[in-house]
Design a protein around this motif. Sequence first.
Motif, PDB file in Angstrom:
ATOM      1  N   LEU A 174       8.864  20.637  49.446  1.00 46.89           N
ATOM      2  CA  LEU A 174       8.319  20.827  48.100  1.00 46.89           C
ATOM      3  C   LEU A 174       9.144  21.874  47.394  1.00 46.89           C
ATOM      4  O   LEU A 174       9.262  23.009  47.879  1.00 46.89           O
ATOM      5  CB  LEU A 174       6.851  21.278  48.188  1.00 46.89           C
ATOM      6  N   HIS A 175       9.715  21.476  46.273  1.00 51.85           N
ATOM      7  CA  HIS A 175      10.516  22.412  45.497  1.00 51.85           C
ATOM      8  C   HIS A 175       9.781  22.729  44.207  1.00 51.85           C
ATOM      9  O   HIS A 175       9.259  21.819  43.544  1.00 51.85           O
ATOM     10  CB  HIS A 175      11.893  21.800  45.187  1.00 51.85           C
ATOM     11  N   ILE A 176       9.753  24.012  43.871  1.00 52.51           N
ATOM     12  CA  ILE A 176       9.032  24.449  42.679  1.00 52.51           C
ATOM     13  C   ILE A 176       9.982  25.259  41.809  1.00 52.51           C
ATOM     14  O   ILE A 176      10.562  26.255  42.265  1.00 52.51           O
ATOM     15  CB  ILE A 176       7.806  25.319  43.033  1.00 52.51           C
ATOM     16  N   ASN A 177      10.140  24.836  40.580  1.00 54.38           N
ATOM     17  CA  ASN A 177      10.985  25.543  39.616  1.00 54.38           C
ATOM     18  C   ASN A 177      10.150  26.444  38.719  1.00 54.38           C
ATOM     19  O   ASN A 177       8.970  26.157  38.448  1.00 54.38           O
ATOM     20  CB  ASN A 177      11.739  24.542  38.732  1.00 54.38           C
ATOM     21  N   SER A 178      10.757  27.513  38.259  1.00 53.69           N
ATOM     22  CA  SER A 178      10.144  28.385  37.233  1.00 53.69           C
ATOM     23  C   SER A 178       8.690  28.713  37.571  1.00 53.69           C
ATOM     24  O   SER A 178       7.765  28.396  36.807  1.00 53.69           O
ATOM     25  CB  SER A 178      10.219  27.698  35.863  1.00 53.69           C
ATOM     26  N   LEU A 179       8.499  29.349  38.681  1.00 57.46           N
ATOM     27  CA  LEU A 179       7.146  29.619  39.177  1.00 57.46           C
ATOM     28  C   LEU A 179       6.315  30.393  38.166  1.00 57.46           C
ATOM     29  O   LEU A 179       6.813  31.299  37.474  1.00 57.46           O
ATOM     30  CB  LEU A 179       7.232  30.371  40.505  1.00 57.46           C
ATOM     31  N   GLU A 180       5.032  30.044  38.113  1.00 58.74           N
ATOM     32  CA  GLU A 180       4.080  30.692  37.214  1.00 58.74           C
ATOM     33  C   GLU A 180       2.945  31.309  38.041  1.00 58.74           C
ATOM     34  O   GLU A 180       2.714  30.918  39.180  1.00 58.74           O
ATOM     35  CB  GLU A 180       3.510  29.659  36.234  1.00 58.74           C
ATOM     36  N   LEU A 181       2.244  32.248  37.416  1.00 59.50           N
ATOM     37  CA  LEU A 181       1.140  32.908  38.124  1.00 59.50           C
ATOM     38  C   LEU A 181       0.115  31.891  38.639  1.00 59.50           C
ATOM     39  O   LEU A 181      -0.420  32.030  39.743  1.00 59.50           O
ATOM     40  CB  LEU A 181       0.450  33.913  37.200  1.00 59.50           C
ATOM     41  N   GLY A 182      -0.135  30.858  37.853  1.00 55.82           N
ATOM     42  CA  GLY A 182      -1.130  29.846  38.221  1.00 55.82           C
ATOM     43  C   GLY A 182      -0.730  28.963  39.379  1.00 55.82           C
ATOM     44  O   GLY A 182      -1.542  28.172  39.876  1.00 55.82           O
ATOM     45  N   ASP A 183       0.501  29.096  39.819  1.00 53.50           N
ATOM     46  CA  ASP A 183       0.946  28.317  40.979  1.00 53.50           C
ATOM     47  C   ASP A 183       0.491  28.956  42.288  1.00 53.50           C
ATOM     48  O   ASP A 183       0.610  28.337  43.353  1.00 53.50           O
ATOM     49  CB  ASP A 183       2.474  28.199  40.989  1.00 53.50           C
ATOM     50  N   SER A 184      -0.011  30.169  42.204  1.00 51.78           N
ATOM     51  CA  SER A 184      -0.492  30.846  43.417  1.00 51.78           C
ATOM     52  C   SER A 184      -1.622  30.031  44.040  1.00 51.78           C
ATOM     53  O   SER A 184      -2.615  29.714  43.382  1.00 51.78           O
ATOM     54  CB  SER A 184      -0.989  32.251  43.083  1.00 51.78           C
ATOM     55  N   ALA A 185      -1.442  29.699  45.290  1.00 57.15           N
ATOM     56  CA  ALA A 185      -2.400  28.831  45.997  1.00 57.15           C
ATOM     57  C   ALA A 185      -1.911  28.677  47.422  1.00 57.15           C
ATOM     58  O   ALA A 185      -0.863  29.209  47.797  1.00 57.15           O
ATOM     59  CB  ALA A 185      -2.492  27.459  45.325  1.00 57.15           C
ATOM     60  N   VAL A 186      -2.676  27.909  48.189  1.00 53.77           N
ATOM     61  CA  VAL A 186      -2.210  27.499  49.519  1.00 53.77           C
ATOM     62  C   VAL A 186      -1.775  26.042  49.425  1.00 53.77           C
ATOM     63  O   VAL A 186      -2.510  25.197  48.905  1.00 53.77           O
ATOM     64  CB  VAL A 186      -3.308  27.650  50.591  1.00 53.77           C
ATOM     65  N   TYR A 187      -0.586  25.759  49.905  1.00 56.91           N
ATOM     66  CA  TYR A 187      -0.041  24.415  49.857  1.00 56.91           C
ATOM     67  C   TYR A 187       0.005  23.852  51.274  1.00 56.91           C
ATOM     68  O   TYR A 187       0.542  24.477  52.189  1.00 56.91           O
ATOM     69  CB  TYR A 187       1.361  24.428  49.233  1.00 56.91           C
ATOM     70  N   PHE A 188      -0.573  22.666  51.408  1.00 50.20           N
ATOM     71  CA  PHE A 188      -0.618  22.009  52.710  1.00 50.20           C
ATOM     72  C   PHE A 188       0.228  20.750  52.697  1.00 50.20           C
ATOM     73  O   PHE A 188       0.128  19.924  51.796  1.00 50.20           O
ATOM     74  CB  PHE A 188      -2.048  21.596  53.069  1.00 50.20           C
ATOM     75  N   CYS A 189       0.995  20.622  53.743  1.00 46.09           N
ATOM     76  CA  CYS A 189       1.675  19.375  54.028  1.00 46.09           C
ATOM     77  C   CYS A 189       0.825  18.606  55.039  1.00 46.09           C
ATOM     78  O   CYS A 189       0.178  19.219  55.905  1.00 46.09           O
ATOM     79  CB  CYS A 189       3.058  19.674  54.608  1.00 46.09           C
TER      80      CYS A 189
END
Lengths: 113, 113
Positions: free
Chosen positions: A76-91
């Motif tokens: 998972l690639h994430i560009n231009s991270l924002e505060l709202g992207d804070s979370a737990v990501y599960f594969c």
Amino acid sequence: DTAVSQTPKYLVTQMGNDKSIKCEQNLGHDTMYWYKQDSKKFLKIMFSYNNKELIINETVPNRFSPKSPDKAHLNLHINSLELGDSAVYFCASSRQEMNTEAFFGQGTRLTVV
Amino acid sequence: AQTVTQSQPEMSVQEAETVTLSCTYDTSESDYYLFWYKQPPSRQMILVIRQEAYKQQNATENRFSVNFQKAAKSFSLKISDSQLGDAAMYFCAYFFYGQNFVFGPGTRLSVLP
């Protein structure tokens, strides 16, 4: 042997940065997924991918992109991270058949500061 | 789209007692799978029990059993002889072939000594 492994387990980064989370499964599954778990613990599908088709949840910003170098990996690639992207990501992964279950990685806690 | 509802955000049970967690879902399909996953504080998603919709017999796994009411689209989880280690978030999930796993919002279970 870990069935589904994600790296890193924790990721702290600044707003605007680009980051990747790696996922590998050694179960021979044909479908892999990325889920986002928000602060209220709700699990929301972001992407599902098998060797034929990428299905994108339309609510996912295009700053998020899955990349699959082969059947066993879905990063998972994430560009231009924002505060709202804070979370737990599960594969997760599964066989694309009825008699199946989802196997999860240990999750990546992403904190954007 | 399929939806999964868990109407109990939080539940508590005394150690050694029995507790039932509720789940309802919405689908137009006749053959699908239902799951209960457990997420302890370690964050790992762990499969507790699985039910095939075409099977009338309720699934059981040691102290865990389900009450599957297909017509009512209800899938509750009963935990008998509750143990401190059962304290966790519990997620009900639905799966149909060709689609992703859809999760309910979760129920936080506390076990009181």
